[in-house]
Design a protein around this motif. Structure first.
Motif, PDB file in Angstrom:
ATOM      1  N   TYR A 129       0.838  -1.197   0.000  1.00  0.00           N
ATOM      2  CA  TYR A 129       0.000   0.000   0.000  1.00  0.00           C
ATOM      3  C   TYR A 129       0.874   1.247   0.000  1.00  0.00           C
ATOM      4  CZ  TYR A 129      -3.700  -3.256   1.420  1.00  0.00           C
ATOM      5  OH  TYR A 129      -4.580  -4.302   1.491  1.00  0.00           O
ATOM      6  N   GLU A 130       0.303   2.343  -0.475  1.00  0.00           N
ATOM      7  CA  GLU A 130       0.982   3.635  -0.434  1.00  0.00           C
ATOM      8  C   GLU A 130       0.210   4.568   0.491  1.00  0.00           C
ATOM      9  OE1 GLU A 130       1.503   5.145  -4.369  1.00  0.00           O
ATOM     10  OE2 GLU A 130       3.181   3.794  -4.814  1.00  0.00           O
ATOM     11  N   LYS A 174       5.598   3.452   1.672  1.00  0.00           N
ATOM     12  CA  LYS A 174       5.110   2.129   1.272  1.00  0.00           C
ATOM     13  C   LYS A 174       4.881   1.265   2.508  1.00  0.00           C
ATOM     14  CE  LYS A 174       6.946   1.888  -3.427  1.00  0.00           C
ATOM     15  NZ  LYS A 174       5.612   1.880  -4.034  1.00  0.00           N
ATOM     16  N   ALA A 224      -3.594   4.467  -0.657  1.00  0.00           N
ATOM     17  CA  ALA A 224      -3.838   3.983  -2.015  1.00  0.00           C
ATOM     18  C   ALA A 224      -3.443   2.514  -2.094  1.00  0.00           C
ATOM     19  CB  ALA A 224      -3.048   4.800  -3.040  1.00  0.00           C
ATOM     20  N   GLU A 225      -4.231   1.735  -2.843  1.00  0.00           N
ATOM     21  CA  GLU A 225      -3.939   0.326  -3.029  1.00  0.00           C
ATOM     22  C   GLU A 225      -3.799   0.015  -4.516  1.00  0.00           C
ATOM     23  OE1 GLU A 225      -7.044  -2.383  -1.904  1.00  0.00           O
ATOM     24  OE2 GLU A 225      -8.608  -0.933  -2.341  1.00  0.00           O
ATOM     25  N   PRO A 226      -3.069  -1.046  -4.862  1.00  0.00           N
ATOM     26  CA  PRO A 226      -2.848  -1.359  -6.277  1.00  0.00           C
ATOM     27  C   PRO A 226      -4.101  -1.928  -6.940  1.00  0.00           C
ATOM     28  CG  PRO A 226      -1.831  -3.024  -4.880  1.00  0.00           C
ATOM     29  CD  PRO A 226      -2.337  -1.961  -3.965  1.00  0.00           C
ATOM     30  N   TYR A 237      -1.958   2.745  -8.737  1.00  0.00           N
ATOM     31  CA  TYR A 237      -2.501   2.885  -7.380  1.00  0.00           C
ATOM     32  C   TYR A 237      -3.668   3.853  -7.385  1.00  0.00           C
ATOM     33  CZ  TYR A 237       1.236   0.316  -5.017  1.00  0.00           C
ATOM     34  OH  TYR A 237       2.075  -0.672  -4.567  1.00  0.00           O
ATOM     35  N   ARG A 238      -4.694   3.542  -6.573  1.00  0.00           N
ATOM     36  CA  ARG A 238      -5.874   4.389  -6.448  1.00  0.00           C
ATOM     37  C   ARG A 238      -6.265   4.516  -4.981  1.00  0.00           C
ATOM     38  NH1 ARG A 238      -9.683   1.968 -11.360  1.00  0.00           N
ATOM     39  NH2 ARG A 238      -8.123   2.198 -13.011  1.00  0.00           N
TER      40      ARG A 238
END
Length: 343
Positions: free
Chosen positions: A119-120, A131, A148-150, A224-225
């Motif tokens: 995750y970011e 990260k 944000a997750e991929p 990432y969103r």
């Protein structure tokens, strides 16, 4: 020299050819096309149950890495679990294979943290992105600006008669439908965008079940969103089990917590005292189960007499169990960790 420097897909050439190309000014030998470095998509941490076996476990993982190019690991340390290794896998099946090989070939039964993706996290007042490889690294929620997750683009090829079953399966996930393309009279290609964490656990098995084994899938990373995510902690007898913490969507936190505590209730052995299994978000309990204790029949030797004798023994047993519950510790077997991972 180390065998680690020679990876699957490397192009090996004669040293004389390399020297000749330097003298004549010819182009250097080009690597054969088509080979890509395998990158893990699922991360989980493995910790030895005994801290003294850390070096032995590192040697064991080194040996596994020699004949498994897709397996990667690096040392890490956790205040609750001690020294261990953060490992990268291709999926949950790959994780189970590594775990089984450690047990059978090297006699290790490690503690396995909940697998997840990277995750970011962006903290308040800061521009740089941090990260997060596991829920244990999650910062305080009050300091987080956004998470944000991929996301991946998922493509499913299936016979057209299973279109309804696949759409029903995808509706249970956080998927975004893109389009349907007919490859021929019988086969179709369905495209979705979906968080990677939704498909790394049991999605492949669910897809095969929904399509009688005919469907195949492929996915590629699209970026990432931001998502509304929270950290879900698990408490056993009032103590937090860091290895069972996970990052989940906020709208599914209650359902995830209920599933986890139910599985732990069945997987953790009973003790001589009651064990409260709780799923917690921050300071709020969202799900709970209780593992009942063993109970000795302390009044089996009584034959008649006043009821106060019976109540005295039962009260003494009750106080003993309460005292044991305050000082007793719960050991979580490795089978319980894997039981939680499977949906």
């Amino acid at each position: 020299k180390s065998v680690d420097f020679c990876r699957v897909g490397d192009t090996i050439t004669d040293s004389k050819m390399y020297e000749r190309s330097k003298k004549t000014g010819m182009e250097k030998v080009q690597a054969l096309p088509g080979y890509k470095e395998v990158r893990p998509v699922v991360y989980a941490s493995l910790y030895p149950t005994d801290g003294d076996t850390y070096n032995l476990m590192r040697d064991s993982l080194d040996k596994l890495k020699l004949n498994d190019a897709s397996f990667v690991f690096e040392p890490e340390s956790n205040p609750a679990l001690g020294k261990g290794f953060r490992c990268g896998f291709l999926g949950l099946l790959h994780l189970e294979i590594i775990k089984e090989r450690l047990e059978r070939e090297f006699n290790f039964a490690p503690t396995i943290t909940t697998p997840g993706v990277v995750y970011e996290v962006r903290l308040r007042g800061k521009q740089e992105v941090q990260k997060i490889y596991s829920a244990m690294d999650m910062p305080d929620p009050t300091l987080i600006d956004d998470i944000a997750e991929p996301y991946v683009k998922l493509e499913i090829i299936t016979p057209s008669e299973y279109l309804g079953s696949i759409m029903e399966l995808m509706n249970n996930l956080r998927s975004i439908y893109l389009n349907t393309e007919y490859l021929d009279m019988e086969r179709i290609l369905i495209s979705f965008e979906i968080p990677l964490t939704d498909i790394i656990v049991n999605f492949h098995d669910d897809l095969k079940s929904a399509t009688s084994g005919y469907a195949s899938m492929n996915y590629e990373f699209v970026g990432y969103r931001p998502s509304d995510l929270v950290k879900l902690d698990i408490l056993l007898a009032g103590e937090k089990v860091e290895a069972l913490s996970r990052i989940v969507p906020k709208e599914k936190a209650h359902a995830e917590g209920s599933v986890i505590v139910t599985k732990l209730k069945d997987a953790i052995p009973r003790q001589n005292f009651a064990i409260a299994v709780q799923a917690v978000i921050g300071g709020k309990v969202v799900a709970r189960e209780t593992i009942k204790p063993y109970r000795k029949d302390v009044i089996s030797g009584l034959y008649g007499g006043d009821v106060t004798r019976k109540n005295k023994l039962l009260d003494k047993q009750k106080k003993g169990k309460k005292k044991m519950g305050n000082i007793g510790k719960v050991n979580v077997p490795s089978e319980a960790y894997l039981a939680v991972l499977k949906r």
